[in-house]
Motif scaffolding. Structure first.
Motif: not given
Length: 607
Positions: A171, A178, A199
């Motif tokens: 992320a 993520q 994210r």
């Protein structure tokens, strides 16, 4: 009686990679000098591979076959091959005996999962940078690319009906992941990939595993928590329900294939505590008593369930246990060592550490293990060596280290700290060195140095030892605190954060910029925080080890700091191994390098 470094390096260790329904265990043994595959069954250990370098592997479910991942001289460009065997006489297999599955030596291929008749792997062969997730039939060679949206791929989990693939990717924030859900049979293109977590959310999401009916995804996360716990994610909405949490310990959970049981690992100050929980309610079923108080999760291979959910196999190491494969009977919770590596230490008593919290300049406390010699050489009594782990997203745990035990055996007191940026102590601590806070972790070294007299050590005879990011910390300590350190041993360390990011493997650059800062936005600070920038301040002798094929920290990082230190007229020994990568994986090279490094420290820390 203390063991010397040669004897310690010659000890055989085992690691567990997989287990079948009937309790056969696929393990790694380094008896030959590098980690090779063996099968442990009915008390017999059968060698499976004899390749030039270290390998890992997984069983192909339902078949007498193993998927082997191997590279060339530590270059980390993993290749995938299949080992089938019908008669023991064909073993151990060499490279030519393996059936190629995925081979292209210019690119990285990393095994992610094994399914009946298929493998799931990540590869950067599309452009050398971005990793795609591919499912391949081992029988027909047919491949399907199920994810190709760029960047690194960390882990995957395929639902039992194979329709859905959960993918974890980096992320935005450092140490954040993520979760994406890939639908292999979407009604529309828009439904092909769903973002299950945001994210921008600063949270880890690791070890994803589908429920058998694909109605939920079990994941370990520290979403909106300091300590990681185990949660169930709704694959349609991303909503989470906590299953097992702790306010005192970071947890990791692994779901059984039948969906009934969670194996939960608690990090208790660098010791693994394992328990089995009901996967539906999170309720505790039974505690697992391990053969020794040690460590059995990352960086060792993580525990693996058998397909029928009756067994778990794991790797265990402790200060007095070099490394064993351990089999857990889920019905009883009994854990049995299959290899008994501690027997090699008969007549010797490795030192176990004491645990401390070292005060810092700003009111924090650095967790630190201290290994004290029992019968020190009077010439080295009172000397200190700080051994700094790599990562930085890693931690020092209560595991066997031949280097630590050899240093203690020589007479040094060894400190093994978890400075800012280390995992195992919550999100706040592992985030405390991110980006422009990098030098806060280096300052922790100064606080540790200030603490030495409180345990009877001579601050004038203190040295640093570390590998990878730990090597950066060694060089940074010498450069930013030259008055404190008498010597340093740098193993595959970063000397300049700028040139490291410029020259590391392209597929790693963006991933590492999340942690250190980007060349585009942070070049000024990266330069400021680089030991090479302050090389003129270094006043201590330096010993440097590096692998010529290192794709993570290029050899140029070692060469440039060695040249700078030598230009000052200081002692600097640089050893380069042409058949190694990021560290020394081959025993023959460790036997050459580590005795020299220990002799170097003894010369400079003797009264």
């Amino acid at each position: 009686m203390a063991l010397d470094i040669v004897r310690l390096l010659e000890l055989t260790t085992w690691r567990a990679f997989d287990v079948t329904d009937d309790g056969r265990v696929l393990a790694g043994s380094d008896e030959s000098g590098s980690t090779q595959l063996v099968e442990i069954a009915d008390g017999t250990c059968t060698p499976l591979t004899a390749l030039p370098g270290a390998v890992t592997g997984r069983y192909l479910p339902g078949e007498r076959a193993v998927v082997v991942q191997h590279d060339t001289d530590g270059n980390e460009r993993g290749q995938l091959s299949l080992l089938r065997w019908d008669e023991p006489g064909t073993l151990p297999a060499r490279l030519d005996d393996l059936v190629p599955l995925v081979r292209d030596p210019e690119y990285v291929h990393r095994l992610l999962d094994v399914l009946p008749g298929r493998i799931v792997y990540a590869t950067n062969r599309r452009n050398g940078v971005d990793f795609d997730v591919v499912i391949r039939s081992v029988h027909t060679g047919e491949e399907e690319v199920v994810y190709d949206r760029g960047g690194m791929v960390l882990a995957v989990s395929t639902s039992p009906d194979s329709q859905y693939v959960a993918v974890t990717v980096p992320a935005e924030k450092s140490m954040s992941d993520q979760v994406l859900v890939v639908n292999r049979m979407p009604a529309t293109e828009a439904e092909q990939v769903r973002e299950l977590t945001d994210r921008a959310t600063p949270a880890r999401h690791i070890a994803p595993t589908w429920l058998p009916d694909a109605t939920g995804l079990v994941v370990t996360t520290d979403f909106e928590r300091d300590r990681a716990g185990v949660a169930l994610l709704d694959p349609r909405t991303g909503q989470r329900r906590w299953l097992v949490t702790s306010d005192a310990h970071d947890l990791i959970g692994w779901l059984s294939p039948d969906g009934s049981t969670l194996l939960v690992h608690a990090d208790d100050d660098g010791v693994s505590r394992l328990a089995l929980h009901d996967a539906a309610t999170g309720d505790l079923r039974r505690v697992i008593t391990l053969p020794a108080d040690g460590w059995c999760a990352n960086p060792l291979p993580t525990p693996v369930w058998s397909p029928n959910s009756r067994h778990v196999v794991l790797s265990l190491s402790a200060p007095d246990v070099p490394g064993d494969a351990v089999l857990v009977d889920v019905a009883t919770g009994a854990a049995r060592s299959l290899t008994g590596s501690a027997a090699q230490l008969a007549g010797h008593r490795p030192v176990r550490p004491s645990s401390h919290r070292v005060p810092t300049r700003d009111g924090e406390e650095v967790p630190c293990f201290v290994y004290a010699p029992t019968d020190p050489d009077p010439r080295l009594a009172g000397s200190a060596v700080l051994v700094i782990h790599g990562g930085p997203e890693s931690q020092s745990v209560r595991a066997f280290s031949p280097v630590v035990q050899a240093l203690v055996g020589q007479g040094h007191t060894v400190l093994v700290p978890n400075v800012r940026g280390s995992t195992g102590h919550g999100k706040r601590w592992y985030s405390a060195d991110d980006g422009r806070n990098r030098l806060e972790a280096v300052a922790d070294l100064g606080d540790l140095h200030e603490w030495l007299p409180t345990i009877g050590l001579d601050p004038g005879r203190a040295a640093l030892w570390g590998g990878s990011y730990g090597g950066y910390m060694v060089l940074a300590g010498l450069a930013f605190q030259p008055e404190r350190w008498a010597a340093g041993v740098d193993i595959v360390g970063i000397s300049s954060l700028v040139t490291f990011l410029e020259n590391t493997a392209p597929y790693r650059r963006a991933h590492r910029e999340r942690e250190y800062g980007s060349l585009a936005a942070d070049a000024d600070f990266l330069r400021e925080a680089s030991p090479l920038t302050r090389a003129d301040s270094i006043a201590a002798p330096l010993f440097v080890l590096h692998g010529a094929n290192d794709p993570r920290v290029p050899l140029s990082e070692a060469e440039q700091i060695a040249a700078a230190v030598r230009a000052k007229g200081l002692e600097c020994e640089l050893l380069v191994y042409g058949d190694e990568g990021h560290g020394l994986a081959k025993r023959v090279n460790r036997l050459d390098a580590y005795p020299k490094a220990l002799n170097f420290l003894a010369r400079h820390l003797t009264t």
